[in-house]
Design an enzyme around this catalytic site. Structure first.
Site, PDB file in Angstrom:
ATOM      1  N   HIS A 378       0.812  -1.232   0.000  1.00 28.32           N
ATOM      2  CA  HIS A 378       0.000   0.000   0.000  1.00 28.32           C
ATOM      3  C   HIS A 378       0.839   1.271   0.000  1.00 28.32           C
ATOM      4  O   HIS A 378       0.288   2.359   0.193  1.00 28.32           O
ATOM      5  CB  HIS A 378      -0.910   0.053   1.224  1.00 28.32           C
ATOM      6  CG  HIS A 378      -1.940  -1.024   1.276  1.00 28.32           C
ATOM      7  ND1 HIS A 378      -3.220  -0.856   0.784  1.00 28.32           N
ATOM      8  CD2 HIS A 378      -1.890  -2.290   1.753  1.00 28.32           C
ATOM      9  CE1 HIS A 378      -3.909  -1.962   0.982  1.00 28.32           C
ATOM     10  NE2 HIS A 378      -3.122  -2.852   1.563  1.00 28.32           N
ATOM     11  N   LYS A 571      -8.551  13.428   5.020  1.00 26.90           N
ATOM     12  CA  LYS A 571      -7.673  12.253   4.968  1.00 26.90           C
ATOM     13  C   LYS A 571      -6.661  12.405   6.100  1.00 26.90           C
ATOM     14  O   LYS A 571      -6.589  13.471   6.711  1.00 26.90           O
ATOM     15  CB  LYS A 571      -6.962  12.128   3.617  1.00 26.90           C
ATOM     16  CG  LYS A 571      -6.435  13.432   3.018  1.00 26.90           C
ATOM     17  CD  LYS A 571      -5.942  13.238   1.599  1.00 26.90           C
ATOM     18  CE  LYS A 571      -6.989  13.436   0.538  1.00 26.90           C
ATOM     19  NZ  LYS A 571      -7.197  12.284  -0.318  1.00 26.90           N
ATOM     20  N   ARG A 572      -5.868  11.355   6.374  1.00 26.22           N
ATOM     21  CA  ARG A 572      -4.806  11.495   7.365  1.00 26.22           C
ATOM     22  C   ARG A 572      -3.961  12.721   7.000  1.00 26.22           C
ATOM     23  O   ARG A 572      -3.758  12.990   5.821  1.00 26.22           O
ATOM     24  CB  ARG A 572      -3.901  10.255   7.359  1.00 26.22           C
ATOM     25  CG  ARG A 572      -4.509   9.015   7.939  1.00 26.22           C
ATOM     26  CD  ARG A 572      -3.528   7.856   7.928  1.00 26.22           C
ATOM     27  NE  ARG A 572      -3.220   7.431   6.575  1.00 26.22           N
ATOM     28  CZ  ARG A 572      -1.989   7.191   6.114  1.00 26.22           C
ATOM     29  NH1 ARG A 572      -0.936   7.324   6.895  1.00 26.22           N
ATOM     30  NH2 ARG A 572      -1.791   6.795   4.870  1.00 26.22           N
ATOM     31  N   LYS A 577       0.427  14.283   1.320  1.00 26.46           N
ATOM     32  CA  LYS A 577      -0.957  14.510   0.882  1.00 26.46           C
ATOM     33  C   LYS A 577      -1.227  16.003   0.663  1.00 26.46           C
ATOM     34  O   LYS A 577      -2.251  16.382   0.109  1.00 26.46           O
ATOM     35  CB  LYS A 577      -1.939  13.934   1.902  1.00 26.46           C
ATOM     36  CG  LYS A 577      -1.874  12.409   1.989  1.00 26.46           C
ATOM     37  CD  LYS A 577      -2.838  11.862   3.032  1.00 26.46           C
ATOM     38  CE  LYS A 577      -2.669  10.374   3.288  1.00 26.46           C
ATOM     39  NZ  LYS A 577      -3.355   9.522   2.310  1.00 26.46           N
ATOM     40  N   THR A 682      -8.806   6.267  -1.659  1.00 28.85           N
ATOM     41  CA  THR A 682     -10.126   5.667  -1.831  1.00 28.85           C
ATOM     42  C   THR A 682     -11.219   6.694  -1.587  1.00 28.85           C
ATOM     43  O   THR A 682     -12.334   6.548  -2.101  1.00 28.85           O
ATOM     44  CB  THR A 682     -10.319   4.463  -0.884  1.00 28.85           C
ATOM     45  OG1 THR A 682      -9.783   4.808   0.383  1.00 28.85           O
ATOM     46  CG2 THR A 682      -9.623   3.225  -1.403  1.00 28.85           C
ATOM     47  N   LYS A 686     -15.094   7.759  -3.306  1.00 32.63           N
ATOM     48  CA  LYS A 686     -16.345   8.020  -2.581  1.00 32.63           C
ATOM     49  C   LYS A 686     -16.921   9.369  -2.992  1.00 32.63           C
ATOM     50  O   LYS A 686     -18.128   9.500  -3.218  1.00 32.63           O
ATOM     51  CB  LYS A 686     -16.088   8.009  -1.063  1.00 32.63           C
ATOM     52  CG  LYS A 686     -15.646   6.663  -0.541  1.00 32.63           C
ATOM     53  CD  LYS A 686     -15.108   6.717   0.883  1.00 32.63           C
ATOM     54  CE  LYS A 686     -14.357   5.418   1.182  1.00 32.63           C
ATOM     55  NZ  LYS A 686     -13.509   5.498   2.378  1.00 32.63           N
TER      56      LYS A 686
HETATM   57  C1  F58 Z   1      -3.209   3.698   2.302  1.00 32.34           C
HETATM   58  N1  F58 Z   1      -2.257   3.352   3.305  1.00 32.34           N
HETATM   59  C2  F58 Z   1      -2.570   4.435   1.145  1.00 32.34           C
HETATM   60  N2  F58 Z   1      -1.517   3.177   5.456  1.00 32.34           N
HETATM   61  O1  F58 Z   1      -1.884   5.568   1.623  1.00 32.34           O
HETATM   62  C3  F58 Z   1      -3.673   4.857   0.187  1.00 32.34           C
HETATM   63  O2  F58 Z   1      -3.133   5.473  -0.949  1.00 32.34           O
HETATM   64  C4  F58 Z   1      -4.476   3.625  -0.243  1.00 32.34           C
HETATM   65  O3  F58 Z   1      -5.599   4.018  -0.961  1.00 32.34           O
HETATM   66  C5  F58 Z   1      -4.939   2.858   0.983  1.00 32.34           C
HETATM   67  O4  F58 Z   1      -3.839   2.528   1.810  1.00 32.34           O
HETATM   68  C6  F58 Z   1      -5.651   1.573   0.613  1.00 32.34           C
HETATM   69  O5  F58 Z   1      -4.887   0.849  -0.312  1.00 32.34           O
HETATM   70  C7  F58 Z   1      -2.548   3.460   4.606  1.00 32.34           C
HETATM   71  O6  F58 Z   1      -3.661   3.781   4.993  1.00 32.34           O
HETATM   72  C8  F58 Z   1      -1.502   3.356   6.783  1.00 32.34           C
HETATM   73  O7  F58 Z   1      -2.446   3.823   7.388  1.00 32.34           O
HETATM   74  C9  F58 Z   1      -0.224   2.976   7.499  1.00 32.34           C
HETATM   75  C10 F58 Z   1      -0.512   2.030   8.612  1.00 32.34           C
HETATM   76  C11 F58 Z   1       0.748   1.713   9.389  1.00 32.34           C
HETATM   77  C12 F58 Z   1       1.416   2.951   9.912  1.00 32.34           C
HETATM   78  C13 F58 Z   1       1.698   3.901   8.773  1.00 32.34           C
HETATM   79  C14 F58 Z   1       0.439   4.235   7.990  1.00 32.34           C
END
Ligand code: F58
Length: 840
Positions: A378, A571-572, A577, A682, A686
């Site tokens: 990811h 988003k985060r 971003k 994602t 939405k």
């Molecule tokens: C996200 N990753 C990607 N990681 O950033 C996003 O582009 C993608 O659409 C999504 O996955 C689904 O494929 C993500 O959310 C985290 O939250 C990590 C978890 C572990 C710590 C660092 C962040």
């Protein structure tokens, strides 16, 4: 308050008139009301006199759960009987949000429940708002896992989700004068009506200890500490199908034997219950701080706990379903999907269980493991690719480290013997990085070496994986890498969160089949110019905007105008971003508005910019961005000269249920990451599905969304992925000339226009050409002018409402591809090799 009390009494009086009668499968409102009343009386959680919304929520949820349990048990028995190949989706995160509306909608009993609650003096929507979000995740990756479960159930696939039952999920975000403050969110404070503890599903999980070598040379992991993993299951109903699958969450507990009664009676209370408290730590929080050695160890414990318990469960099911099975059949019955590298330890753990517990040899165990496990990547951000210290791993998981060493050794030998041309690549391809300064295990490498399939989450991302991060492996295994573009469930993200728009879509398509066949949305294209549809579309959007404006007023005290353009980025919070690009654009807009005459201002397009998201507790620059957005809002929103043309709102505590309110009310959303850095995204899907236009870069799934909805309906700007390395190099060489508008926006902050907080450390990340945390790594300065120009195009387009509505309809019409049903059908066929197993 007095009113609420009087109402409470009123409702209790209405309840008293409804006979309490258990009827788990009730369809009629009166029978449903009786079943709810039964739960109030016979599954009590509160004093008997109360029937306020909170009590009504728990009783309603228990009533819905009755029905789910029926379908759930039938599904379980059916899978047991048919014994199909099953997928196990292992994820450290599941961002489920609320369940009630989704469950009632999936069971297709909305109207009956609404009526039943009316009979009891309550309103379904208000009751649904009582539910706390299950926030067992932090962002897109966790929400993706939850959308996938919804699609697996709806497609009648034999599949399970496996995760951890965190006591405190993601923190609650409070905004104070200092910026973001994190508060623990106790989603289990009362209890969750959806989970069922399985007291008979308990597995031991070991930590620490040592490896014992038996006289025959076999090895066994012994000693250390052992905690018990207990299963808590949550039912996941499919939409309008009987199939109801499980999300199995593990909780940790120590046993009575581990409680030292002697020490306790001697007054040594803490040491008496040491293992109990250690067990409690494992599932206490999602992502415990890992700046200390202790924190790192705890995170690794969490990961291993998930992997070990889940694999023991799968192996037991495999053995129990049919006696005398051959181990070679395992990969034709079990598919394990690793959601990112967090559950990588499933690989050495499966090897250990097969060899040390089941007595298989290396070659057979390796063959089974590699045919069972697949891995989804990811991220390409180097800092997000997990690397565990070898020392910590040896301490916690000595047997697994032996196995990992052996996997690595054999991998290197294989490359040397078959591909001597790759000799120079071995140091970057192998699993163990033995750099004496900091020896680590590279988890992504372990996944790629061991998994039969590796996938990226959008076409551009998968192409980057192939061309860059995993290029050398592609030359070794040309077919291992696949793309599976992400998707979202159309149930939660349109049908249930936006019922007004859903009704219009159903009316114009003359069917509601789009809910499970999202490609049908393309049928809206032919009506995009139709003034009648446009009028209906506009009024649904306006209703959602008003609803959202009410919410914003309730949580922030800021009044926003539903006639202004609603522009949202949620988003985060992360530098890649680029919320900073958004807020710098807002600051520039504010400054220009200030410079205009009142007549000139009247010609502009009024905007409400909303930004929301959580910053990781230790990510200082992200927290500074949150503070900046809040400070800008404070000034802009109270400036009488401009505040009817611009508002800037920070939406606090962004989570799944807040998203369900924001997305239907959005008109423009920002997906503006530095090209090549957002794996997919994602929320872009939405927003687009709900008729919201996108301003964005050519990054992640934006590329495919733009293709699907048409270039003319997407506000594109910014550098493309291939340019990025060159642009960074040019910057390093001192060749970058910033746009004066960019300098003006930064200077405005530095002048103190938004208060006295010291923003220099944040702004300095945009300055200079080299150095750690400097040199504008995310290209905010480079993209700023084209961003402003794209925003001008947005303002112009919004002035022509007819054109805007057409673009909005075309966004929804072009979003069919982004259903998670499509994504999951592709995983099922191209990675897992599983097929439908429908419960009739
Ligand atoms: C996200 N990753 C990607 N990681 O950033 C996003 O582009 C993608 O659409 C999504 O996955 C689904 O494929 C993500 O959310 C985290 O939250 C990590 C978890 C572990 C710590 C660092 C962040």
């Amino acid at each position: 308050m007095a009113d609420a009390k009087a109402n409470g009494k009123n409702e209790a009086a209405k309840l008293a008139k409804i006979p309490a009668a258990a009827n788990p499968l009730a369809n009629e409102p009166s029978a449903i009301a009786s079943n709810i009343s039964y739960h109030v009386q016979y599954s009590p959680h509160f004093s008997p006199t109360k029937f306020e919304p909170e009590q009504a929520f728990f009783a309603t949820a228990e009533s819905v759960r009755d029905r789910l349990i029926q379908q759930w048990n039938e599904t379980y028995h059916h899978f047991n009987k048919v014994d199909p190949k099953q997928t196990y989706y292992l994820s450290m995160e599941f961002l489920q949000g609320r369940t009630l509306t989704n469950a009632i909608g999936s069971l297709d009993i909305q109207n009956a429940y609404a009526d039943a609650l009316n009979n009891l003096g309550h309103v379904l929507e208000e009751i649904a708002e009582q539910e706390k979000d299950a926030a067992l995740g932090n962002g897109g990756l966790g929400r993706l896992a939850s959308c996938f479960l919804d699609s697996m159930a709806t497609l009648n696939l034999p599949a399970w989700g496996y995760g951890l039952r965190y006591r405190y999920g993601l923190f609650k975000q409070k905004i104070t004068k200092q910026g973001q403050e994190e508060v623990a969110e106790d989603w289990l404070e009362k209890f969750s009506p959806w989970e069922v503890v399985r007291h008979d599903v308990v597995f031991p999980v070991r930590f620490f200890g040592s490896v014992m070598v038996n006289p025959n040379g076999t090895r066994k992991w012994v000693g250390g500490e052992v905690v018990q993993a207990v299963a808590y299951d949550i039912p996941i109903p499919g939409y309008k199908t009987k199939n109801t699958i499980s999300l199995r969450l593990w909780d940790a507990k120590a046993s009575a034997e581990d409680f030292n009664l002697f020490q306790f009676n001697d007054g040594q209370y803490e040491s008496a219950a040491q293992l109990h408290s250690r067990a409690q730590q494992i599932c206490a929080v999602l992502y415990p701080g890992d700046s200390t050695e202790e924190g790192k160890l705890l995170r690794l414990k969490q990961q291993f706990f998930l992997c070990s318990a889940s694999l023991q469960d799968m192996i037991l099911r495999f053995k129990e379903r049919k006696s005398g099975r051959q181990w070679s059949e395992f990969p034709s019955k079990v598919a394990v999907q690793l959601n990112d590298t967090h559950p990588t330890l499933a690989i050495p753990e499966l090897m250990r269980l097969l060899m040390d517990e089941e007595g298989l040899g290396w070659d057979e165990a390796w063959d089974i493991t590699t045919r069972t496990v697949a891995y989804t990547n990811h991220t390409v951000l180097p800092e997000a690719l997990e690397k565990w210290s070898q020392a910590v791993m040896w301490k916690l998981l000595p047997r697994h480290m032996e196995i990992i060493e052996e996997i690595d050794k054999r991998f290197i030998a294989m490359v040397r013997s078959t591909r001597s041309d790759l000799e120079s690549k071995i140091p970057s391809m192998c699993i163990l990085d033995n750099n004496p300064k900091k020896p680590v295990v590279r988890m992504a490498n372990l996944c790629v070496v061991s998994a039969h399939t590796v996938n990226g989450v959008a076409q551009l991302h998968s192409d980057i994986l192939k061309a860059d991060l995993f290029a050398d492996y592609v030359s070794l295994w040309p077919n291992k890498l696949q793309n599976k573009t992400n998707g979202i469930t159309p149930r939660r993200w349109l049908r249930f969160c936006n019922p007004e728009l859903s009704k219009i879509i159903t009316k114009w398509l003359k069917t509601d089949q789009w809910v499970t066949n999202l490609d049908l949305l393309v049928g809206l294209r032919q009506f995009a110019d139709n003034t009648e549809l446009q009028a209906e579309w506009e009024s649904a959007k306006m209703a959602s905007k008003k609803h959202l404006a009410d919410y914003i007023w309730r949580v922030t005290g800021v009044t926003i105008d539903p006639n202004s353009l609603f522009d949202i980025q949620v988003k985060r919070i992360h530098e890649y971003k680029r919320q900073l690009l958004n807020i710098l654009g807002a600051i520039y807009r504010y400054k220009k508005l200030k410079e205009m005459s009142p007549q000139e201002r009247k010609k502009t397009t009024p905007r409400t910019i909303m930004i929301g998201g959580k910053a990781f507790a230790t990510y200082t620059n992200a927290k500074r961005i949150v503070k900046l957005v809040n400070d800008v809002g404070e000034v802009v929103n109270t400036d009488p000269e401009v505040n009817s043309y611009l508002k800037v709102v920070f939406v606090p505590n962004y989570n799944v249920s807040v998203a369900e309110l924001l997305i239907p009310g959005s008109e423009l959303s920002q997906h503006i990451s530095t090209a090549g850095m957002e794996a997919s995204g994602t929320s872009n899907m939405k927003f687009s599905l709900n008729g919201c236009l996108i301003i964005g870069t050519l990054d992640g799934a934006n590329v495919e969304i733009r293709q699907e909805i048409g270039e003319e309906n997407f506000f594109l700007f910014g550098a493309v992925a291939e340019q990025v390395p060159k642009l960074r190099k040019e910057r390093e060489d001192g060749l970058f000339k910033p746009d004066p508008r960019f300098e003006e926006a930064k200077q405005f902050i530095r002048s103190g226009a938004f208060g006295s907080y010291d923003y220099n450390p944040l702004l300095d990340s945009l300055e200079g050409n080299t150095g750690y945390g400097r040199g504008d790594y995310f290209l905010v300065g480079y993209d700023f002018p084209s961003y402003l120009e794209a925003q001008d195009r947005v303002d112009q387009a919004y002035k022509d409402q007819k054109k805007w509505l057409k673009m909005s309809i075309l966004s929804t019409a072009g979003s069919g591809k982004f259903s998670s049903d499509r994504t999951i059908a592709q995983y099922a066929k191209e990675i897992w090799n599983i097929t439908e197993c429908r419960t009739s």
